[in-house]
Design a protein around this motif. Structure first.
Motif, PDB file in Angstrom:
ATOM      1  N   GLY A  73       0.822  -1.204   0.000  1.00  0.00           N
ATOM      2  CA  GLY A  73       0.000   0.000   0.000  1.00  0.00           C
ATOM      3  C   GLY A  73       0.856   1.254   0.000  1.00  0.00           C
ATOM      4  O   GLY A  73       1.892   1.322   0.669  1.00  0.00           O
ATOM      5  N   ALA A  74       0.425   2.256  -0.742  1.00  0.00           N
ATOM      6  CA  ALA A  74       1.217   3.478  -0.878  1.00  0.00           C
ATOM      7  C   ALA A  74       1.412   4.202   0.446  1.00  0.00           C
ATOM      8  O   ALA A  74       2.402   4.904   0.635  1.00  0.00           O
ATOM      9  CB  ALA A  74       0.543   4.414  -1.890  1.00  0.00           C
ATOM     10  N   LEU A  75       0.478   4.031   1.389  1.00  0.00           N
ATOM     11  CA  LEU A  75       0.587   4.713   2.680  1.00  0.00           C
ATOM     12  C   LEU A  75       1.299   3.880   3.740  1.00  0.00           C
ATOM     13  O   LEU A  75       1.347   4.269   4.913  1.00  0.00           O
ATOM     14  CB  LEU A  75      -0.798   5.117   3.186  1.00  0.00           C
ATOM     15  CG  LEU A  75      -1.545   6.161   2.353  1.00  0.00           C
ATOM     16  CD1 LEU A  75      -2.843   6.560   3.045  1.00  0.00           C
ATOM     17  CD2 LEU A  75      -0.689   7.390   2.091  1.00  0.00           C
ATOM     18  N   THR A  76       1.849   2.755   3.356  1.00  0.00           N
ATOM     19  CA  THR A  76       2.648   1.965   4.283  1.00  0.00           C
ATOM     20  C   THR A  76       3.899   2.759   4.644  1.00  0.00           C
ATOM     21  O   THR A  76       4.599   3.259   3.766  1.00  0.00           O
ATOM     22  CB  THR A  76       3.059   0.629   3.639  1.00  0.00           C
ATOM     23  OG1 THR A  76       1.884  -0.030   3.158  1.00  0.00           O
ATOM     24  CG2 THR A  76       3.771  -0.261   4.631  1.00  0.00           C
ATOM     25  N   THR A  77       4.171   2.899   5.922  1.00  0.00           N
ATOM     26  CA  THR A  77       5.309   3.723   6.328  1.00  0.00           C
ATOM     27  C   THR A  77       6.627   2.999   6.054  1.00  0.00           C
ATOM     28  O   THR A  77       6.684   1.781   5.911  1.00  0.00           O
ATOM     29  CB  THR A  77       5.246   4.080   7.818  1.00  0.00           C
ATOM     30  OG1 THR A  77       5.384   2.881   8.595  1.00  0.00           O
ATOM     31  CG2 THR A  77       3.938   4.769   8.166  1.00  0.00           C
ATOM     32  N   HIS A  78       7.684   3.789   6.006  1.00  0.00           N
ATOM     33  CA  HIS A  78       9.019   3.205   5.834  1.00  0.00           C
ATOM     34  C   HIS A  78       9.309   2.205   6.954  1.00  0.00           C
ATOM     35  O   HIS A  78       9.887   1.131   6.715  1.00  0.00           O
ATOM     36  CB  HIS A  78      10.084   4.305   5.856  1.00  0.00           C
ATOM     37  CG  HIS A  78       9.898   5.344   4.804  1.00  0.00           C
ATOM     38  ND1 HIS A  78       9.643   5.039   3.481  1.00  0.00           N
ATOM     39  CD2 HIS A  78       9.953   6.703   4.864  1.00  0.00           C
ATOM     40  CE1 HIS A  78       9.552   6.155   2.781  1.00  0.00           C
ATOM     41  NE2 HIS A  78       9.730   7.173   3.595  1.00  0.00           N
ATOM     42  N   VAL A 101      16.946   5.557   4.854  1.00  0.00           N
ATOM     43  CA  VAL A 101      16.130   6.759   4.674  1.00  0.00           C
ATOM     44  C   VAL A 101      16.130   7.599   5.948  1.00  0.00           C
ATOM     45  O   VAL A 101      15.655   7.155   7.005  1.00  0.00           O
ATOM     46  CB  VAL A 101      14.684   6.389   4.291  1.00  0.00           C
ATOM     47  CG1 VAL A 101      13.798   7.641   4.295  1.00  0.00           C
ATOM     48  CG2 VAL A 101      14.647   5.721   2.920  1.00  0.00           C
ATOM     49  N   ALA A 102      16.705   8.776   5.885  1.00  0.00           N
ATOM     50  CA  ALA A 102      16.610   9.792   6.936  1.00  0.00           C
ATOM     51  C   ALA A 102      16.882   9.219   8.326  1.00  0.00           C
ATOM     52  O   ALA A 102      17.929   8.619   8.567  1.00  0.00           O
ATOM     53  CB  ALA A 102      15.246  10.470   6.861  1.00  0.00           C
ATOM     54  N   PRO A 121      15.295  12.466  -7.410  1.00  0.00           N
ATOM     55  CA  PRO A 121      16.307  11.549  -7.942  1.00  0.00           C
ATOM     56  C   PRO A 121      17.345  11.118  -6.908  1.00  0.00           C
ATOM     57  O   PRO A 121      18.039  10.117  -7.112  1.00  0.00           O
ATOM     58  CB  PRO A 121      16.956  12.342  -9.080  1.00  0.00           C
ATOM     59  CG  PRO A 121      16.657  13.773  -8.776  1.00  0.00           C
ATOM     60  CD  PRO A 121      15.326  13.766  -8.099  1.00  0.00           C
ATOM     61  N   ALA A 122      17.465  11.866  -5.796  1.00  0.00           N
ATOM     62  CA  ALA A 122      18.366  11.477  -4.717  1.00  0.00           C
ATOM     63  C   ALA A 122      17.675  10.609  -3.672  1.00  0.00           C
ATOM     64  O   ALA A 122      18.314  10.160  -2.718  1.00  0.00           O
ATOM     65  CB  ALA A 122      18.951  12.720  -4.046  1.00  0.00           C
ATOM     66  N   GLY A 123      16.385  10.365  -3.851  1.00  0.00           N
ATOM     67  CA  GLY A 123      15.646   9.532  -2.907  1.00  0.00           C
ATOM     68  C   GLY A 123      16.093   8.085  -2.988  1.00  0.00           C
ATOM     69  O   GLY A 123      16.438   7.577  -4.063  1.00  0.00           O
ATOM     70  N   ASP A 124      16.044   7.385  -1.866  1.00  0.00           N
ATOM     71  CA  ASP A 124      16.646   6.058  -1.793  1.00  0.00           C
ATOM     72  C   ASP A 124      15.735   4.907  -2.195  1.00  0.00           C
ATOM     73  O   ASP A 124      16.197   3.765  -2.225  1.00  0.00           O
ATOM     74  CB  ASP A 124      17.164   5.816  -0.372  1.00  0.00           C
ATOM     75  CG  ASP A 124      18.347   6.707  -0.048  1.00  0.00           C
ATOM     76  OD1 ASP A 124      19.362   6.579  -0.740  1.00  0.00           O
ATOM     77  OD2 ASP A 124      18.248   7.539   0.872  1.00  0.00           O
ATOM     78  N   TRP A 192      20.575  12.919   2.031  1.00  0.00           N
ATOM     79  CA  TRP A 192      20.243  12.353   0.731  1.00  0.00           C
ATOM     80  C   TRP A 192      21.482  11.714   0.112  1.00  0.00           C
ATOM     81  O   TRP A 192      22.613  12.096   0.414  1.00  0.00           O
ATOM     82  CB  TRP A 192      19.719  13.445  -0.204  1.00  0.00           C
ATOM     83  CG  TRP A 192      18.474  14.130   0.265  1.00  0.00           C
ATOM     84  CD1 TRP A 192      18.395  15.349   0.867  1.00  0.00           C
ATOM     85  CD2 TRP A 192      17.138  13.639   0.178  1.00  0.00           C
ATOM     86  NE1 TRP A 192      17.079  15.642   1.151  1.00  0.00           N
ATOM     87  CE2 TRP A 192      16.292  14.613   0.738  1.00  0.00           C
ATOM     88  CE3 TRP A 192      16.579  12.465  -0.338  1.00  0.00           C
ATOM     89  CZ2 TRP A 192      14.912  14.457   0.815  1.00  0.00           C
ATOM     90  CZ3 TRP A 192      15.206  12.309  -0.267  1.00  0.00           C
ATOM     91  CH2 TRP A 192      14.385  13.291   0.300  1.00  0.00           C
ATOM     92  N   SER A 193      21.255  10.777  -0.793  1.00  0.00           N
ATOM     93  CA  SER A 193      22.366  10.131  -1.478  1.00  0.00           C
ATOM     94  C   SER A 193      23.044  11.096  -2.443  1.00  0.00           C
ATOM     95  O   SER A 193      22.386  11.781  -3.214  1.00  0.00           O
ATOM     96  CB  SER A 193      21.866   8.933  -2.287  1.00  0.00           C
ATOM     97  OG  SER A 193      21.367   7.921  -1.439  1.00  0.00           O
ATOM     98  N   ILE A 194      24.376  11.129  -2.399  1.00  0.00           N
ATOM     99  CA  ILE A 194      25.121  11.771  -3.481  1.00  0.00           C
ATOM    100  C   ILE A 194      25.104  10.823  -4.677  1.00  0.00           C
ATOM    101  O   ILE A 194      24.833  11.221  -5.799  1.00  0.00           O
ATOM    102  CB  ILE A 194      26.552  12.108  -3.029  1.00  0.00           C
ATOM    103  CG1 ILE A 194      26.500  13.166  -1.931  1.00  0.00           C
ATOM    104  CG2 ILE A 194      27.397  12.600  -4.209  1.00  0.00           C
ATOM    105  CD1 ILE A 194      27.846  13.523  -1.347  1.00  0.00           C
ATOM    106  N   VAL A 195      25.379   9.562  -4.419  1.00  0.00           N
ATOM    107  CA  VAL A 195      25.163   8.458  -5.352  1.00  0.00           C
ATOM    108  C   VAL A 195      24.887   7.232  -4.506  1.00  0.00           C
ATOM    109  O   VAL A 195      25.417   7.101  -3.398  1.00  0.00           O
ATOM    110  CB  VAL A 195      26.387   8.199  -6.265  1.00  0.00           C
ATOM    111  CG1 VAL A 195      26.180   6.951  -7.118  1.00  0.00           C
ATOM    112  CG2 VAL A 195      26.665   9.391  -7.176  1.00  0.00           C
ATOM    113  N   ALA A 196      24.050   6.340  -4.997  1.00  0.00           N
ATOM    114  CA  ALA A 196      23.824   5.063  -4.327  1.00  0.00           C
ATOM    115  C   ALA A 196      23.536   4.003  -5.385  1.00  0.00           C
ATOM    116  O   ALA A 196      23.164   4.328  -6.515  1.00  0.00           O
ATOM    117  CB  ALA A 196      22.674   5.154  -3.334  1.00  0.00           C
ATOM    118  N   VAL A 197      23.741   2.747  -4.986  1.00  0.00           N
ATOM    119  CA  VAL A 197      23.547   1.635  -5.912  1.00  0.00           C
ATOM    120  C   VAL A 197      22.691   0.567  -5.249  1.00  0.00           C
ATOM    121  O   VAL A 197      22.962   0.145  -4.121  1.00  0.00           O
ATOM    122  CB  VAL A 197      24.894   1.024  -6.350  1.00  0.00           C
ATOM    123  CG1 VAL A 197      24.665  -0.165  -7.279  1.00  0.00           C
ATOM    124  CG2 VAL A 197      25.757   2.070  -7.041  1.00  0.00           C
ATOM    125  N   ALA A 198      21.653   0.149  -5.954  1.00  0.00           N
ATOM    126  CA  ALA A 198      20.779  -0.938  -5.510  1.00  0.00           C
ATOM    127  C   ALA A 198      21.085  -2.169  -6.361  1.00  0.00           C
ATOM    128  O   ALA A 198      20.964  -2.117  -7.584  1.00  0.00           O
ATOM    129  CB  ALA A 198      19.313  -0.542  -5.670  1.00  0.00           C
TER     130      ALA A 198
END
Length: 284
Positions: A73-78, A101-102, A121-124, A192-198
């Motif tokens: 669900g979109a409202l599921t918290t982190h 995240v934060a 775009p910097a979001g994880d 925020w990420s400067i760069v990150a890799v998943a």
């Protein structure tokens, strides 16, 4: 600062929320957890005439098993995503990324769908969703439609959502048994990420049989490192093969230069972090 004046509604159903958005037009804004919208309002970087608060829509919360995929669900918290046993078992990459995240306060209030719809775009969470081939379930006046993550993120802070549409759920294919890792580089903790890799990999008999690699903050939208994926599949899960594949990390990217890093440095980081992320995913 004090936000500019706006009307406020708190719908009790998705249908009511969609109607409110349709009536509010392009000047309406959706608020989920509010962790991104409220600071923007206070700085007057946005001045909507209407804010539609979704926080009361319990139908948009939780993680559901749909057989071959998870429906989140979109409202599921982190916080809930981090600790959900289904996500940890079948889409572990999301848990690992959400861990970065934060801070705990934000993770208890911010929402999974809100972060994706915000499209920073910097979001994880964007690159992991892209790497996992997630599908966004959107609801508007004409009904429900599904948009693959590869088509959902359009530009900086811009998605394929129409002004009168909501992101209601995210469908994530199950990848049980895959190794995963999220490697993030930032200047200070909780930033925020400067760069990150998943990275998510399937290894069988010492050979990489499938690979998914997504890059954070290497362009206006998250990017799949297709060159890395192609170089990994069919290769032995060795340090040499991973190092060679990581040299292709920046292919097809468009990194920016800003106060945190220039484009050349981000290109370097993409290679280094890809090597680290894939190495960790192989060992996971």
């Amino acid at each position: 600062m004090i936000p500019a004046a706006f009307d406020y509604v708190a719908p009790t159903s998705v249908e009511e929320a969609v109607r409110a958005l349709a009536e509010g037009g392009e000047d309406a804004k959706v608020m989920a957890g509010g962790q991104s919208l409220i600071p923007v309002l206070r700085m007057r970087l946005a001045a909507p005439t209407l804010v539609v608060d979704l926080s009361g829509l319990s139908e948009l919360t939780g993680v559901h098993d749909e057989g071959e995929s998870l429906l989140i669900g979109a409202l599921t918290t982190h916080y809930e995503v981090q600790r959900d046993h289904l996500v940890r078992e079948h889409a572990r990459l999301l848990c690992l990324a959400t861990d970065t995240v934060a801070d705990p306060q934000i993770r208890h209030r911010g929402t999974f769908g809100g972060a994706l719809a915000h499209a920073d775009p910097a979001g994880d969470l964007l690159a992991p969703a892209l790497a996992l081939d997630a599908v966004m379930v959107c609801r508007g006046p004409d009904g429900t439609r599904e948009v693959p993550a590869a088509e959902f993120f359009v530009d900086y802070f811009t998605t394929a959502l129409a002004p009168d549409e909501l992101l209601t759920h995210v469908r994530v294919p199950k990848l049980p048994g895959w190794g995963a890792h999220y490697e993030k580089f930032n200047r200070v903790a909780q930033a925020w990420s400067i760069v990150a890799v998943a990275a998510a990999l399937e290894v069988s008999g010492g050979v990489i049989t499938d690979a998914r690699v997504g890059l954070t903050n290497m362009g206006p939208t998250p990017v799949r490192a297709r060159g890395v994926e192609e170089a990994l599949v069919g290769q032995p899960a060795t340090a040499e093969a991973i190092t060679t594949a990581a040299t292709r990390a920046a292919e097809g990217t468009d990194p920016t230069t800003d106060g945190n890093a220039d484009a050349e440095y981000r290109t370097h980081l993409a290679r280094v972090l890809t090597e680290r992320a894939v190495t960790a995913a192989v060992s996971a």
